[in-house]
Design a protein around this motif. Sequence first.
Motif, PDB file in Angstrom:
ATOM      1  N   PRO A  15      34.848  38.438  22.062  1.00 34.34           N
ATOM      2  CA  PRO A  15      33.821  37.836  22.910  1.00 34.34           C
ATOM      3  C   PRO A  15      32.405  38.184  22.429  1.00 34.34           C
ATOM      4  O   PRO A  15      32.160  39.291  21.956  1.00 34.34           O
ATOM      5  N   THR A  16      31.515  37.236  22.572  1.00 32.50           N
ATOM      6  CA  THR A  16      30.106  37.468  22.277  1.00 32.50           C
ATOM      7  C   THR A  16      29.441  38.037  23.532  1.00 32.50           C
ATOM      8  O   THR A  16      30.021  38.009  24.626  1.00 32.50           O
ATOM      9  N   LEU A  17      28.223  38.508  23.377  1.00 34.49           N
ATOM     10  CA  LEU A  17      27.460  38.979  24.528  1.00 34.49           C
ATOM     11  C   LEU A  17      27.305  37.842  25.538  1.00 34.49           C
ATOM     12  O   LEU A  17      27.432  38.051  26.750  1.00 34.49           O
ATOM     13  N   GLU A  18      27.085  36.645  25.049  1.00 32.10           N
ATOM     14  CA  GLU A  18      26.965  35.470  25.929  1.00 32.10           C
ATOM     15  C   GLU A  18      28.262  35.236  26.700  1.00 32.10           C
ATOM     16  O   GLU A  18      28.239  34.889  27.884  1.00 32.10           O
ATOM     17  N   ALA A  24      30.639  37.591  33.708  1.00 32.76           N
ATOM     18  CA  ALA A  24      29.960  38.360  34.767  1.00 32.76           C
ATOM     19  C   ALA A  24      29.313  37.437  35.794  1.00 32.76           C
ATOM     20  O   ALA A  24      29.348  37.712  36.998  1.00 32.76           O
ATOM     21  N   ALA A  25      28.759  36.323  35.339  1.00 39.32           N
ATOM     22  CA  ALA A  25      28.074  35.387  36.245  1.00 39.32           C
ATOM     23  C   ALA A  25      29.049  34.575  37.088  1.00 39.32           C
ATOM     24  O   ALA A  25      28.695  34.104  38.171  1.00 39.32           O
ATOM     25  N   THR A  26      30.283  34.419  36.611  1.00 31.22           N
ATOM     26  CA  THR A  26      31.262  33.589  37.324  1.00 31.22           C
ATOM     27  C   THR A  26      32.501  34.399  37.720  1.00 31.22           C
ATOM     28  O   THR A  26      33.585  33.847  37.872  1.00 31.22           O
ATOM     29  N   ILE A  27      32.326  35.696  37.902  1.00 29.92           N
ATOM     30  CA  ILE A  27      33.439  36.597  38.186  1.00 29.92           C
ATOM     31  C   ILE A  27      34.167  36.194  39.466  1.00 29.92           C
ATOM     32  O   ILE A  27      33.551  35.759  40.438  1.00 29.92           O
ATOM     33  N   ILE A  44      27.307  43.905  38.068  1.00 35.36           N
ATOM     34  CA  ILE A  44      28.596  43.526  37.484  1.00 35.36           C
ATOM     35  C   ILE A  44      28.491  43.498  35.962  1.00 35.36           C
ATOM     36  O   ILE A  44      29.363  43.998  35.257  1.00 35.36           O
ATOM     37  N   ARG A  45      27.409  42.940  35.445  1.00 35.71           N
ATOM     38  CA  ARG A  45      27.206  42.874  33.992  1.00 35.71           C
ATOM     39  C   ARG A  45      27.213  44.271  33.393  1.00 35.71           C
ATOM     40  O   ARG A  45      27.854  44.519  32.365  1.00 35.71           O
ATOM     41  N   ASP A  46      26.512  45.212  34.015  1.00 43.21           N
ATOM     42  CA  ASP A  46      26.449  46.579  33.488  1.00 43.21           C
ATOM     43  C   ASP A  46      27.816  47.260  33.514  1.00 43.21           C
ATOM     44  O   ASP A  46      28.169  48.003  32.598  1.00 43.21           O
ATOM     45  N   ILE A  47      28.585  47.005  34.556  1.00 43.14           N
ATOM     46  CA  ILE A  47      29.924  47.589  34.644  1.00 43.14           C
ATOM     47  C   ILE A  47      30.801  47.060  33.511  1.00 43.14           C
ATOM     48  O   ILE A  47      31.469  47.825  32.808  1.00 43.14           O
TER      49      ILE A  47
END
Length: 165
Positions: A15-18, A24-27, A44-47
Motif C-alpha cells: 500500500p502507498t501512503l495514499e 483511514a478516511a473510509t474505515i 485513526i490515521r495515526d493509529i
Amino acid sequence: MSRLTGKSKVTLGIPTLEDVERVAATIRPSDRRDMEGLHPGMSIRDIIMRDVEYSRVVYGLYMGGDIHAVFGVVPLAPGKGVPWLTAATAVDLNPLPFARISRRMLDMVQKCFPVLDTWVCAENRVSVNWHRWCGFEFAENRVLVGRDEYFRAVRRIEIINMEDR
C-alpha cells in the motif's frame, strides 16, 4: 500485485501512503470503535500509520484496483507476531471475497510468524467472527483493555496444519 489464488477477486500489494489514508478516511465503524477504545485521543490515521511503522509485513488488499483494507503483522518475539487488519466500509458491502482469502493470507504470513497472538474486542462481532473463521482459538476470560473487554486469540500454524489433513 498478486492474487492468492487465480480465482480470487482480491489482490495483494504494497500500500502507498495514499492507500493507507484512503482506508483511514473510509474505515468501517467496527474498526473505528475498536481503535478509538484502545487509543483515545489518537487519530485513526495515526493509529494505522503506527501499526504500519512497527510491522514487519504490510499488505494492501485491493478489489477492482481500489484499496479495501490494510493488513500487517507486528513482531512480538521470534516466531510470534500480532496481526492487524483495518478495512474500509466497502468490505462490509461485499465481505465474501475477503473472507475467502483470509485463511490463505494468514497461512502466508505464518511462514515467518508460526504463532499469531492478538486481542479481539468482545463487542465487535465482525472481528470475533473473522478471527474464528480464520482458525484463531479464543481464551475463555475477557480482559478489560482501554474502555472495552477483549478476548486473547491465538492462531498456531501446527493447529491449522492438523485441520488440513
